[in-house]
Design a protein around this motif. Sequence first.
Motif, mmCIF file in Angstrom:
data_model
loop_
_atom_site.group_PDB
_atom_site.id
_atom_site.type_symbol
_atom_site.label_atom_id
_atom_site.label_comp_id
_atom_site.label_asym_id
_atom_site.label_seq_id
_atom_site.Cartn_x
_atom_site.Cartn_y
_atom_site.Cartn_z
ATOM 1 N N THR A 311 0.834 -1.206 0.000
ATOM 2 C CA THR A 311 0.000 0.000 0.000
ATOM 3 C C THR A 311 0.861 1.245 0.000
ATOM 4 O OG1 THR A 311 -1.810 -1.128 1.145
ATOM 5 C CG2 THR A 311 -1.760 1.269 1.290
ATOM 6 N N ARG A 312 1.904 1.243 0.830
ATOM 7 C CA ARG A 312 2.776 2.414 0.915
ATOM 8 C C ARG A 312 3.520 2.624 -0.402
ATOM 9 N NH1 ARG A 312 5.354 2.186 6.980
ATOM 10 N NH2 ARG A 312 5.791 4.355 6.489
ATOM 11 N N MET A 313 3.978 1.546 -1.005
ATOM 12 C CA MET A 313 4.715 1.655 -2.256
ATOM 13 C C MET A 313 3.827 2.229 -3.361
ATOM 14 S SD MET A 313 7.082 -1.273 -4.034
ATOM 15 C CE MET A 313 5.729 -2.437 -4.100
ATOM 16 N N ASN A 314 2.586 1.749 -3.450
ATOM 17 C CA ASN A 314 1.674 2.247 -4.478
ATOM 18 C C ASN A 314 1.324 3.716 -4.259
ATOM 19 O OD1 ASN A 314 1.605 -0.251 -5.730
ATOM 20 N ND2 ASN A 314 -0.259 -0.927 -4.678
ATOM 21 N N ALA A 315 1.123 4.104 -2.999
ATOM 22 C CA ALA A 315 0.815 5.504 -2.708
ATOM 23 C C ALA A 315 1.987 6.406 -3.077
ATOM 24 C CB ALA A 315 0.465 5.668 -1.231
ATOM 25 N N LEU A 316 3.199 5.975 -2.763
ATOM 26 C CA LEU A 316 4.382 6.784 -3.073
ATOM 27 C C LEU A 316 4.578 6.915 -4.582
ATOM 28 C CD1 LEU A 316 6.775 5.475 -0.295
ATOM 29 C CD2 LEU A 316 6.037 7.848 -0.601
ATOM 30 N N LYS A 317 4.228 5.891 -5.345
ATOM 31 C CA LYS A 317 4.324 5.994 -6.804
ATOM 32 C C LYS A 317 3.402 7.079 -7.335
ATOM 33 C CE LYS A 317 5.876 1.277 -7.807
ATOM 34 N NZ LYS A 317 5.513 -0.054 -8.373
ATOM 35 N N GLN A 318 2.228 7.211 -6.727
ATOM 36 C CA GLN A 318 1.314 8.275 -7.140
ATOM 37 C C GLN A 318 1.908 9.647 -6.837
ATOM 38 O OE1 GLN A 318 -1.686 7.896 -8.764
ATOM 39 N NE2 GLN A 318 -1.062 5.763 -8.928
ATOM 40 N N HIS A 319 2.498 9.804 -5.668
ATOM 41 C CA HIS A 319 3.132 11.082 -5.332
ATOM 42 C C HIS A 319 4.329 11.355 -6.240
ATOM 43 C CE1 HIS A 319 0.449 11.171 -2.004
ATOM 44 N NE2 HIS A 319 1.104 10.292 -1.274
#
Length: 342
Positions: A311-319
């Motif tokens: 979840t954290r990795m996917n969110a950071l990719k969006q940022h």
Amino acid sequence: MFSRVRRLSIIMLSLCMFFISCFSNAYVNEEVHSLNREDMVINKLHQVVDRSLLEEFEDNGLASIAGGIVGSMIGISWDGLTTGNASPLFVDFTISALRTGAALGTLSIVSRTYLKTPFDYLSRPLSWGVYTYSQWHDWVLHEEPSSGLKQKYSEFLDPVSKRLKAIVEQVFDVPAHYWTITHMDMRAPNAFATSGYNIAVYHSFFPLAKNQAGMACILGHEMGHVLAKHVGQGLSDFIFLNLKALASIPFTNSIFQNREAQADEIGIYLTALAGYDPSECSRVWGRISAFSGNLREVVNIFLSTHPTNKTRMNALKQHENALQEYYSNKPQVLGLGLEYTL
């Protein structure tokens, strides 16, 4: 009969609120708003750090109210534990408990928005104690690294912390000398921050950082906790959400997970502003996931105060996508910085 229906309705309502809150925050908004100028990045960073009351309601409202309700209805009785005159557990499925819990949940949201600074100051003695104990624990259990090894750790870490402290001083008016950033010789890869501007990074985390950009993501995340006053907000939750009532803990886990996501977002903005490649932040969590594995999402909701690595990795990719244009056009970028070679 009516009493049983009422109790069942209350329980179902609380569970529904909990799951809606948890799963609504498990997915990242696919819409990416590009941040192509430094002033836009700084304005967005301020918005992320200083959430409005409406944003706090949107992110944590359901979990807070559900946690307040359940904590008021099911939990541990201090009278029962200390005097023995009553049951150590209490169950109170009444309208009065429902109203009290909903009120406490709402107050917790308001306190997180408007009282986080006073609670942050209240938490500082405890934070100082935790930080001092960690230093003592490290000194007692571990041999001090050689002077040459300590110098190599510092050569890798210090330039990153210096740049991040300068950015925070520029953007938030927090003097660079307020911060104490140290490294400790603990086995499990980890880092932590206190409300008193103290940050510690374990040596075992350095290989997962891999380079100075990765270390900037880690330090930026810990700085994010301090800037957003998360320790003070946690103290507020302890007071209003009745954490001694074990039933409320899964609900508060959802709130803690949102704070971790908030710190991740702050960290990636600080990384980009400091001139390091922000796309390394998601790679750090990819390396952490490969090292430690990844809990299933449903299990993680009940057991962890942190989101899953995925979840954290996917969110950071969006940022990262939002920051791509800004970083590509930023003069004098540092890229990944030095590689960790120890």
